[in-house]
Write an enzyme that holds these catalytic residues in place. Structure first.
Site, PDB file in Angstrom:
ATOM      1  N   LYS A 182       0.862  -1.186   0.000  1.00 50.78           N
ATOM      2  CA  LYS A 182       0.000   0.000   0.000  1.00 50.78           C
ATOM      3  C   LYS A 182       0.892   1.227   0.000  1.00 50.78           C
ATOM      4  O   LYS A 182       2.058   1.150   0.408  1.00 50.78           O
ATOM      5  CB  LYS A 182      -0.911   0.003   1.231  1.00 50.78           C
ATOM      6  CG  LYS A 182      -2.176   0.825   1.065  1.00 50.78           C
ATOM      7  CD  LYS A 182      -3.279   0.096   0.302  1.00 50.78           C
ATOM      8  CE  LYS A 182      -4.454   1.015   0.019  1.00 50.78           C
ATOM      9  NZ  LYS A 182      -5.610   0.279  -0.497  1.00 50.78           N
TER      10      LYS A 182
ATOM     11  N   ASP B 226      -6.975   4.440  -4.518  1.00 52.49           N
ATOM     12  CA  ASP B 226      -7.644   4.290  -3.217  1.00 52.49           C
ATOM     13  C   ASP B 226      -8.257   5.673  -2.946  1.00 52.49           C
ATOM     14  O   ASP B 226      -8.478   6.437  -3.891  1.00 52.49           O
ATOM     15  CB  ASP B 226      -6.642   3.871  -2.122  1.00 52.49           C
ATOM     16  CG  ASP B 226      -7.321   3.443  -0.820  1.00 52.49           C
ATOM     17  OD1 ASP B 226      -7.791   2.299  -0.735  1.00 52.49           O
ATOM     18  OD2 ASP B 226      -7.416   4.258   0.129  1.00 52.49           O
TER      19      ASP B 226
HETATM   20  P1  NDP Z   1     -12.854   7.896  -2.778  1.00 49.63           P
HETATM   21  O1  NDP Z   1     -11.800   8.897  -2.557  1.00 49.63           O
HETATM   22  O2  NDP Z   1     -13.410   7.731  -4.144  1.00 49.63           O
HETATM   23  O3  NDP Z   1     -14.085   8.170  -1.788  1.00 49.63           O
HETATM   24  C1  NDP Z   1     -13.919   8.217  -0.408  1.00 49.63           C
HETATM   25  C2  NDP Z   1     -15.243   8.586   0.238  1.00 49.63           C
HETATM   26  O4  NDP Z   1     -15.129   8.447   1.643  1.00 49.63           O
HETATM   27  C3  NDP Z   1     -15.652  10.031  -0.017  1.00 49.63           C
HETATM   28  O5  NDP Z   1     -17.037  10.146   0.000  1.00 49.63           O
HETATM   29  C4  NDP Z   1     -15.023  10.745   1.184  1.00 49.63           C
HETATM   30  O6  NDP Z   1     -15.637  11.978   1.489  1.00 49.63           O
HETATM   31  C5  NDP Z   1     -15.284   9.723   2.272  1.00 49.63           C
HETATM   32  N1  NDP Z   1     -14.277   9.876   3.330  1.00 49.63           N
HETATM   33  C6  NDP Z   1     -12.923   9.837   3.198  1.00 49.63           C
HETATM   34  N2  NDP Z   1     -12.318  10.038   4.357  1.00 49.63           N
HETATM   35  C7  NDP Z   1     -13.303  10.198   5.263  1.00 49.63           C
HETATM   36  C8  NDP Z   1     -13.321  10.441   6.647  1.00 49.63           C
HETATM   37  N3  NDP Z   1     -12.177  10.570   7.348  1.00 49.63           N
HETATM   38  N4  NDP Z   1     -14.528  10.526   7.242  1.00 49.63           N
HETATM   39  C9  NDP Z   1     -15.685  10.407   6.544  1.00 49.63           C
HETATM   40  N5  NDP Z   1     -15.728  10.177   5.218  1.00 49.63           N
HETATM   41  C10 NDP Z   1     -14.563  10.083   4.591  1.00 49.63           C
HETATM   42  O7  NDP Z   1     -12.250   6.512  -2.221  1.00 49.63           O
HETATM   43  P2  NDP Z   1     -12.739   5.023  -2.534  1.00 49.63           P
HETATM   44  O8  NDP Z   1     -14.203   5.003  -2.749  1.00 49.63           O
HETATM   45  O9  NDP Z   1     -11.851   4.469  -3.577  1.00 49.63           O
HETATM   46  O10 NDP Z   1     -12.365   4.287  -1.171  1.00 49.63           O
HETATM   47  C11 NDP Z   1     -13.284   4.189  -0.085  1.00 49.63           C
HETATM   48  C12 NDP Z   1     -12.856   3.070   0.846  1.00 49.63           C
HETATM   49  O11 NDP Z   1     -12.814   1.835   0.126  1.00 49.63           O
HETATM   50  C13 NDP Z   1     -11.467   3.226   1.477  1.00 49.63           C
HETATM   51  O12 NDP Z   1     -11.486   2.673   2.771  1.00 49.63           O
HETATM   52  C14 NDP Z   1     -10.595   2.358   0.582  1.00 49.63           C
HETATM   53  O13 NDP Z   1      -9.431   1.916   1.249  1.00 49.63           O
HETATM   54  C15 NDP Z   1     -11.549   1.222   0.298  1.00 49.63           C
HETATM   55  N6  NDP Z   1     -11.228   0.417  -0.875  1.00 49.63           N
HETATM   56  C16 NDP Z   1     -11.154   1.008  -2.112  1.00 49.63           C
HETATM   57  C17 NDP Z   1     -10.885   0.242  -3.215  1.00 49.63           C
HETATM   58  C18 NDP Z   1     -10.935   0.795  -4.594  1.00 49.63           C
HETATM   59  O14 NDP Z   1     -10.927   0.009  -5.534  1.00 49.63           O
HETATM   60  N7  NDP Z   1     -11.027   2.092  -4.786  1.00 49.63           N
HETATM   61  C19 NDP Z   1     -10.552  -1.191  -3.087  1.00 49.63           C
HETATM   62  C20 NDP Z   1     -10.755  -1.735  -1.752  1.00 49.63           C
HETATM   63  C21 NDP Z   1     -11.049  -0.931  -0.715  1.00 49.63           C
HETATM   64  P3  NDP Z   1     -14.879  13.365   1.119  1.00 49.63           P
HETATM   65  O15 NDP Z   1     -14.949  13.450  -0.366  1.00 49.63           O
HETATM   66  O16 NDP Z   1     -15.660  14.422   1.831  1.00 49.63           O
HETATM   67  O17 NDP Z   1     -13.479  13.235   1.629  1.00 49.63           O
END
Ligand code: NDP
Length: 445
Positions: free
Chosen positions: A126, A166
């Site tokens: 990561k 991510d």
């Molecule tokens: P994005 O950046 O596309 O979206 C993240 C989302 O989570 C946004 O809505 C963001 O809101 C919100 N968010 C981020 N940090 C916080 C926080 N501290 N508190 C509340 N809300 C928060 O990321 P992904 O959708 O790609 O990833 C989301 C999760 O999925 C993560 O945990 C990631 O590790 C996991 N994941 C992702 C994969 C992938 O293929 N992308 C694969 C496997 C797991 P805001 O815009 O306001 O920050």
């Protein structure tokens, strides 16, 4: 916890001070491993646990860049190459101000087990940076990506380490990272990064895969109790890549998704989330989710609060770590919660997991439920290696098959170890065993 495990855990905590999320991830896995060590003393003899908890390589680097006002900015970049017993290191990059070594290590550690569960030949890693893309212009984000890759490029490669996206790193950023890699190396090495655009080496379904896979896992898990998503009231946290595609698949399977969120608050839309509006607000205009409520009559926005205040039969945490706690779970259980499937990594606190399990709620940990993303990244690598491009239908079918196998392997392992329905135990043991056996086979390296 067994004495052996306790001893190693103590060492890990002492050797990695202050890395709270990493401690949490290791503790959670160790709590499952007692029975495996009893059956397999060879793992103890070969110090597999000690080796598993020490990344093979950790890289920390300076990322200098210039903002639109001409001011020089400095961020910190990370890549933690955790374990390559099963294949080249593989795992995403996160750009978020909260990123520090402890977060990258927790994510890398989880990735080792997740990648093992997919059944694909990929190790775990990561990376990321404490860079905050929010409020930054496209030009600033591009310059940051280029500077980040100017250091990272020397550590990665299709047979070495293959990053992906991510939080804060989507298709746009992958493009800029890959563009800089290609420029520095003078090689169009598609297999060096995944999550690419489909016209330049990416795979169909990769963007959708994590969210879709999470919902497919939830559906299969519900089926073990004769239930399905059809007609279920669903709440999703986040509104990024994983959340949006989880909403899409849940709706396709008949789920009624009534709420989602971002880091600033949440929206409730009892008529059902309108994905077109959500995508316009979040993906196209990159605005806070609050704007969704402003554009949908009947929807309302709640600032500075967690989405778990909304009743749900199925909860899909798809935002970030430790976003669903004991208080949330207590309330959700009282209002009829049936299942939780984690699209995010480690979104549920350990106390909340214990509560879900004691309340008999179906609970799928992220390392199993969200493995569809990295599995489809491995499918992207396969297509790159054979210079092929598969259809959406074929790729989605592969994803569905992989998710079904992961579910069944977790369920069967939990049963084999005498705790049927415990997906945490099943995922940890099934993921661990495969990596541990490969480590034994490869000798002390
Ligand atoms: P994005 O950046 O596309 O979206 C993240 C989302 O989570 C946004 O809505 C963001 O809101 C919100 N968010 C981020 N940090 C916080 C926080 N501290 N508190 C509340 N809300 C928060 O990321 P992904 O959708 O790609 O990833 C989301 C999760 O999925 C993560 O945990 C990631 O590790 C996991 N994941 C992702 C994969 C992938 O293929 N992308 C694969 C496997 C797991 P805001 O815009 O306001 O920050």
């Amino acid at each position: 916890m067994q004495v052996q495990l306790e001893r190693v855990l103590e060492q890990v905590l002492a050797r990695n001070p202050g890395e709270r999320e990493f401690h949490q991830a290791v503790t959670e896995v160790f709590e499952s491993l007692g029975p495996v060590l009893e059956r397999n003393p060879q793992y103890v003899d070969a110090a597999v646990l000690e080796r598993l908890c020490e990344p093979e390589r950790q890289i920390i680097f300076r990322v200098p860049w210039v903002d639109d006002a001409g001011q020089v900015r400095i961020n910190r970049g990370f890549r933690v190459e955790f374990n390559s017993a099963l294949g080249p290191f593989k795992g995403g990059l996160r750009f978020h101000p909260s990123v520090y070594l402890g977060i990258v290590k927790f994510l890398g550690f989880e990735q080792v087990f997740k990648n093992s569960l997919t059944g694909m030949p990929i190790g775990g890693a990561k990376g990321g940076s404490d860079f905050d893309p929010r409020g930054r212009s496209a030009g600033e984000v591009m310059r940051f990506c280029q500077s980040f890759m100017t250091e990272l490029y020397r550590h990665i490669g299709e047979y070495t380490d293959v990053p992906a996206g991510d939080i804060g790193v989507g298709g746009r950023e992958i493009g800029w990272l890959f563009g800089q890699y290609k420029r520095i190396t003078n090689r169009y090495e598609s297999g060096v990064i995944t999550g690419k655009g489909v016209t330049w080496g990416g795979s169909l379904v990769r963007t959708e895969a994590t969210g879709y896979g999470t919902v497919l896992f939830a559906e299969r898990m519900l089926a073990t109790r004769g239930l399905g998503l059809d007609g279920m009231r669903v709440v999703v946290s986040g509104s990024g890549n994983v959340a949006i595609h989880a909403i899409e698949k849940a709706q396709a399977l008949g789920g009624h998704v009534v709420a989602c969120s971002d880091s600033l608050g949440y929206v409730v839309d009892e008529a059902g989330i309108d994905l077109e509006v959500l995508r316009q607000v979040r993906d196209v205009e990159r605005l806070p989710v609050e704007q969704y409520a402003a554009r949908r009559s009947g929807a309302h926005y709640v600032p500075s609060a967690r989405v778990w205040q909304v009743d749900a039969q199925v909860a899909l945490p798809c935002a970030t770590q430790n976003e669903l706690d004991e208080t949330d779970v207590k309330r959700l259980v009282e209002s009829g919660l049936l299942a939780v499937a984690e699209g995010a990594n480690m979104p549920t606190t350990p106390e909340a997991v214990a509560l879900l399990q004691s309340a008999g709620v179906l609970y799928a940990p992220g390392k199993a439920a969200n493995a569809g993303g990295v599995a489809t990244s491995a499918l992207e690598m396969q297509q790159n290696a054979s210079r092929d491009a598969w259809s959406f239908e074929h790729t989605e079918e592969r994803l569905a098959g992989i998710m079904a196998r992961i579910h069944d392997s977790c369920a069967e392992t939990a049963e084999e170890y005498g705790d049927p329905g415990n997906y945490v135990l099943g995922a940890n043991i099934a993921g661990f065993t495969k990596v541990a056996d490969a480590m034994l086979a490869l000798g002390v390296v």
